[in-house]
Design a protein around this motif. Sequence first.
Motif, PDB file in Angstrom:
ATOM      1  N   UNK A  92       0.874  -1.384  -0.222  1.00 25.50           N
ATOM      2  CA  UNK A  92       0.131   0.122   0.158  1.00 25.50           C
ATOM      3  C   UNK A  92       0.905   1.200  -0.054  1.00 25.50           C
ATOM      4  N   UNK A  93       0.608   2.053  -1.116  1.00 18.56           N
ATOM      5  CA  UNK A  93       1.621   3.150  -1.264  1.00 18.56           C
ATOM      6  C   UNK A  93       0.803   4.549  -0.863  1.00 18.56           C
ATOM      7  N   UNK A  94       1.209   5.411  -0.049  1.00 18.72           N
ATOM      8  CA  UNK A  94       0.626   6.840   0.061  1.00 18.72           C
ATOM      9  C   UNK A  94       1.650   7.694  -0.735  1.00 18.72           C
ATOM     10  N   UNK A  95       1.344   8.241  -1.575  1.00 15.38           N
ATOM     11  CA  UNK A  95       2.185   8.957  -2.665  1.00 15.38           C
ATOM     12  C   UNK A  95       2.039  10.443  -2.138  1.00 15.38           C
ATOM     13  N   UNK A  96       3.248  10.927  -1.552  1.00 15.53           N
ATOM     14  CA  UNK A  96       3.268  12.193  -1.128  1.00 15.53           C
ATOM     15  C   UNK A  96       4.543  12.907  -1.716  1.00 15.53           C
ATOM     16  N   UNK A  97       4.501  13.126  -3.056  1.00 11.09           N
ATOM     17  CA  UNK A  97       5.621  13.840  -3.818  1.00 11.09           C
ATOM     18  C   UNK A  97       6.113  15.287  -3.431  1.00 11.09           C
ATOM     19  N   UNK A  98       7.368  15.118  -3.470  1.00 11.87           N
ATOM     20  CA  UNK A  98       8.355  16.442  -3.048  1.00 11.87           C
ATOM     21  C   UNK A  98       7.604  17.747  -3.568  1.00 11.87           C
ATOM     22  N   UNK A  99       7.486  18.604  -2.516  1.00  9.27           N
ATOM     23  CA  UNK A  99       6.624  19.826  -2.480  1.00  9.27           C
ATOM     24  C   UNK A  99       7.506  20.988  -3.188  1.00  9.27           C
ATOM     25  N   UNK A 100       7.546  21.427  -4.274  1.00  5.86           N
ATOM     26  CA  UNK A 100       8.288  22.146  -4.907  1.00  5.86           C
ATOM     27  C   UNK A 100       7.901  23.837  -4.380  1.00  5.86           C
ATOM     28  N   UNK A 101       6.845  23.979  -3.768  1.00  7.11           N
ATOM     29  CA  UNK A 101       6.253  25.131  -3.109  1.00  7.11           C
ATOM     30  C   UNK A 101       6.443  25.234  -1.594  1.00  7.11           C
ATOM     31  N   UNK A 102       6.572  26.524  -1.100  1.00  6.12           N
ATOM     32  CA  UNK A 102       6.782  26.644   0.343  1.00  6.12           C
ATOM     33  C   UNK A 102       5.905  26.129   1.219  1.00  6.12           C
ATOM     34  N   UNK A 103       4.194  26.431   0.971  1.00  2.18           N
ATOM     35  CA  UNK A 103       3.382  25.991   1.683  1.00  2.18           C
ATOM     36  C   UNK A 103       2.886  24.703   0.814  1.00  2.18           C
ATOM     37  N   UNK A 104       1.798  24.147   1.670  1.00  5.91           N
ATOM     38  CA  UNK A 104       1.186  22.857   1.034  1.00  5.91           C
ATOM     39  C   UNK A 104      -0.025  23.402   0.403  1.00  5.91           C
ATOM     40  N   UNK A 105      -0.212  23.162  -0.906  1.00  6.41           N
ATOM     41  CA  UNK A 105      -1.440  23.715  -1.555  1.00  6.41           C
ATOM     42  C   UNK A 105      -2.655  22.901  -1.327  1.00  6.41           C
TER      43      UNK A 105
END
Length: 403
Positions: A136-149
């Motif tokens: 089971x994968x929860x995909x949380x990709x690298x965040x290129x923004x400062x905040x979480x959209x």
Amino acid sequence: MEERKPAKILLREIADAAYQRAWDAKNAGEKVGWCASNFPVEIPAALDIPVVYPENQAAAIAAKGGGQRMCEHAEGLGYSNDLCAYARINMAFADLKTCEELDMPQPDFVLCCNNICNCMIKWYEALAKTLNIPMILVDIPYNTEYEVSEDRIRYIRKQFDEAIQKLCEITGKTFDPKKLEESMKVSNRTSRAWLKATDYCKYIPSPLNGYDLFNHMAVAVCARASVEAAEAFEQLAEEYAQSVKDGTSTYRGEQKYRIMFEGIACWPHLRHTYTALKDRGMNVVATVYADAFGFIFENMDEMMAAYTNVPNCMNIERAADMRIKIAKRTSIDGAVIHVNRSCKLWSGIMPEIERRLRTEVGVPTVTFDGDQADPRNFTPAQYDTRIQGFYEVMEENKKGGGR
């Protein structure tokens, strides 16, 4: 009245109990999983599903001297020496089924989350294929923004729902939303207590030996959603508060210099890395590594954001600001940076982190080559030479009225 056990003893017992619970469940015919350290622990906790953590086990095996043997076994299976040493140790364990340094039950499923790195996906895919079990994968990709959209939060939230559904199908458990709310509440309580305890490093002198954090943090990983962990960390914070009042510390000796240790601990050479600092009166008072497992949130959306804002998932500007904030809060005199061969993503941003610590905090820095679990990638003489040079720079700064 029975004398209360010190928090460090309670934390050791909690870590041991987590493994024993998994063994008991496995022996009773229940499903047991292997879980990535930054996978949302609130999910298996809400379903009362025992999981164990390959990264914790690999660190313990490395600290007890078994890292090279296990890495070489994995390399004999065809896994590259360039792969993360945690992954190599775990793949060796999956093949051998046992390890004298620390055993844990074999998995019926694996829970993966790539907010640590994308190596996790291939590592856990290999486990699932080799052991013929579901992943089971929860995909949380690298965040290129400062905040979480908001769109990122929605994307991650959908995967939470799917992960819960799949776990129920695998284990036969029934999901109760109230239990998820309770596990979130307890996890948040534990994280707040853990971060409160680590924050006592800001006092001068620090009431704790900074290397204690490397040992205590295992519970923040494996038992964060348990009341026992919350209570133990609350007690730890109380003990540090009392130490501040009493003027005592678990660090033995004069605290001449306060340093940041950047990166994952060099587990195979923990004693050597510590002794070289201790002999020169350096105490670790800042480390992002320990604080990384303090997830603070008030609701489901905030939890999604919390699991995105971990060191290897946030953009470099936020990563640097996090270090600078901790460095200033703890009044460091310098920073020791572990260029960890296993963790390419973490080590890759270190030149910029180092530059900003020098320019914005105004402290000297030093790097050393090492590895979180493979002892072959660390050279004691190199480390000692660099720490000595680092010490001499801080001595000169002190004489000149600098930090």
